[in-house]
Enzyme design. Structure first.
Site, PDB file in Angstrom:
ATOM      1  N   TYR A   1      76.791   5.606   0.523  1.00 33.27           N
ATOM      2  CA  TYR A   1      75.560   6.090   1.163  1.00 33.27           C
ATOM      3  C   TYR A   1      75.574   7.615   1.128  1.00 33.27           C
ATOM      4  CZ  TYR A   1      72.003   7.106   4.669  1.00 33.27           C
ATOM      5  OH  TYR A   1      70.893   7.592   5.306  1.00 33.27           O
TER       6      TYR A   1
ATOM      7  N   GLU B   1      67.283  10.281   0.929  1.00 29.54           N
ATOM      8  CA  GLU B   1      68.278   9.235   1.174  1.00 29.54           C
ATOM      9  C   GLU B   1      68.526   8.423  -0.093  1.00 29.54           C
ATOM     10  OE1 GLU B   1      68.844   6.096   4.739  1.00 29.54           O
ATOM     11  OE2 GLU B   1      67.077   5.738   3.490  1.00 29.54           O
TER      12      GLU B   1
END
Length: 440
Positions: free
Chosen positions: A145, A233
């Site tokens: 991530y 993101e």
């Protein structure tokens, strides 16, 4: 205040429990579909998988055949998190699907296109799926991530990194917060080799993969700054079995205040994915965010709006919205604001809190009277006005036949709004009609 905060959060998708972002920053941000975001990454030289967007099953077939693929990944282009665990009105489960043949992909697209996707973030109304992204299938060795947000704690951009990618980062923040690492970047100096090394060290990448990652992170940061982003993101950022490091999914939010610098991006906003009230507010030049409470709020100034919502909470109520009419609102804008607030069936009372500095209270009063007359409001209307031309405003309201409850004290006004909202809610639950008579 979790419900209210979750709608006002700025930054990393409501990770309040991890204290990654300040949850009380009111802002409106452009949110683009994934295929636009991945296109920006590709344009800036960030490695992404091959893919194109399709709006019909026949286009899905053409794209897969054009790439010479035997299998592919279909992603519903819906602006909501949790797509993979969502379900469609067609009965299809999952907004991200691995398809093992062209015919399979066409069939899956038929269950996505033209249907509504429901996830944890869409609410009961869901979001329409008008397009799907068709991507080549890749094989991951590891999934990470990576995100960049504007973080007030560090007064600038902060990279958020975790070895636990490919899953809901909210779940990671709740279950294993130590797996999330924050790396602030000096916005004046820009990203450095030391910063990218910290990212690589956190993810445990070495050799050629480390080199690829550092290059990708540098380009991602530069893109974040170049386009005035508030959130970038990547989930997942993947190391593939063939040794490549790719960004497989991308979400980017852009600061609405920078629209004049990036008009080509803002023209890509998909209004079908927005709450209709948000669309109407934007067209009227109003700052609006719908919440889940029962007390509609009409205020001028973001700070005063936040304070108004806080004092409603203090008295045991819940605000139904954040609505800032700004410092130069017209009577027409005030009327439009009332239309938006009253269109919410959850609203049981409306609290108007205006401080007339630049704004004239008599203009607000005129808008209130016009709105109450035209909309035939049948719920309590509590009005607190202070400042420029306040006496003229009170005279206008006093001479009208509209049932308005004027209160000078904000504390008393909020308390009254909470009490009346509770009364109206209970009466509606019993199917009892109320007729308010004001002894003033």
């Amino acid at each position: 205040m979790q419900t209210m905060n979750s709608r006002l959060i700025s930054g990393c998708r409501r990770i309040v429990s991890a204290n990654i972002c300040n949850p009380l920053v009111q802002s409106r941000n452009l949110n683009l579909h994934e295929h636009y975001s991945l296109g920006l990454l590709d344009q800036e030289g960030v490695p992404v998988p091959r893919g194109e967007v399709a709006s019909s099953p026949s286009q899905v077939r053409s794209i897969i055949e054009g790439y010479g693929l035997t299998d592919a990944v279909l992603k519903a282009q819906v602006l909501a998190g949790g797509r993979g665990k969502g379900h469609f009105s067609s009965g299809l489960k999952g907004g991200v699907q691995i398809c093992y043949s062209i015919d399979d992909a066409v069939k899956v697209s038929e269950g996505m296109l033209g249907h509504t996707l429901f996830t944890k973030q869409t609410g009961e109304q869901g979001r329409p799926c008008n397009d799907v992204m068709v991507c080549e299938r890749v094989y991951c060795r590891k999934e990470f991530y990576f995100a960049i947000v504007m973080d007030r704690t560090y007064n600038g951009p902060t990279m958020i990194v975790s070895t636990e990618g490919g899953m809901n980062i909210e779940d990671v923040a709740r279950d294993n917060p130590n797996a999330i690492v924050k790396i602030p970047v000096d916005i004046h100096k820009g990203i450095s080799d030391a910063d990218t090394d910290k990212v690589a060290d956190t993810l445990g990448l070495q050799g050629d993969q480390r080199v690829q990652l550092r290059g990708a992170v540098t380009k991602l940061y530069n893109l974040f700054v170049k386009y005035d982003s508030t959130l970038l993101e990547i989930n997942p950022l993947a190391e593939l079995t063939d040794g490549r490091v790719l960004c497989l999914d991308c979400k980017i939010n852009f600061d609405d205040n920078a629209e004049y610098r990036h008009q080509e991006l803002f023209q890509k906003r998909d209004w079908s994915q927005e709450d209709q009230r948000d669309v109407e507010a934007s067209n009227a030049g109003l700052n609006y965010i719908g919440l889940d409470g029962s007390i509609g709020c009409l205020v001028n100034g973001a700070g005063l709006a936040m304070a108004t919502m806080d004092i409603i909470k203090l008295h045991g109520g819940d605000p139904a919205n954040f609505l800032d009419v700004g410092g130069g609102a017209t009577a027409e804008q005030v009327t439009e604001a009332f239309k938006i607030i009253s269109s919410d069936p959850k609203v049981k009372a409306i609290l108007v809190n205006i401080f007339g500095g630049i704004m004239r209270c008599d203009v607000i009063a005129q808008g209130i009277l016009e709105a109450a007359t035209n909309l035939k409001l049948d719920i309590p209307l509590i009005v607190r006005l202070q400042g420029t031309n306040v006496e003229e405003a009170k005279a206008l309201m006093g001479m009208s036949n509209i049932k308005i409850l004027p209160i000078d004290s904000l504390d008393e006004a909020a308390s009254m709004a909470v009490k009346l909202s509770d009364i109206v809610g209970k009466a509606q639950a019993l199917n009892v009609k109320l007729d308010f008579s004001l002894d003033i």
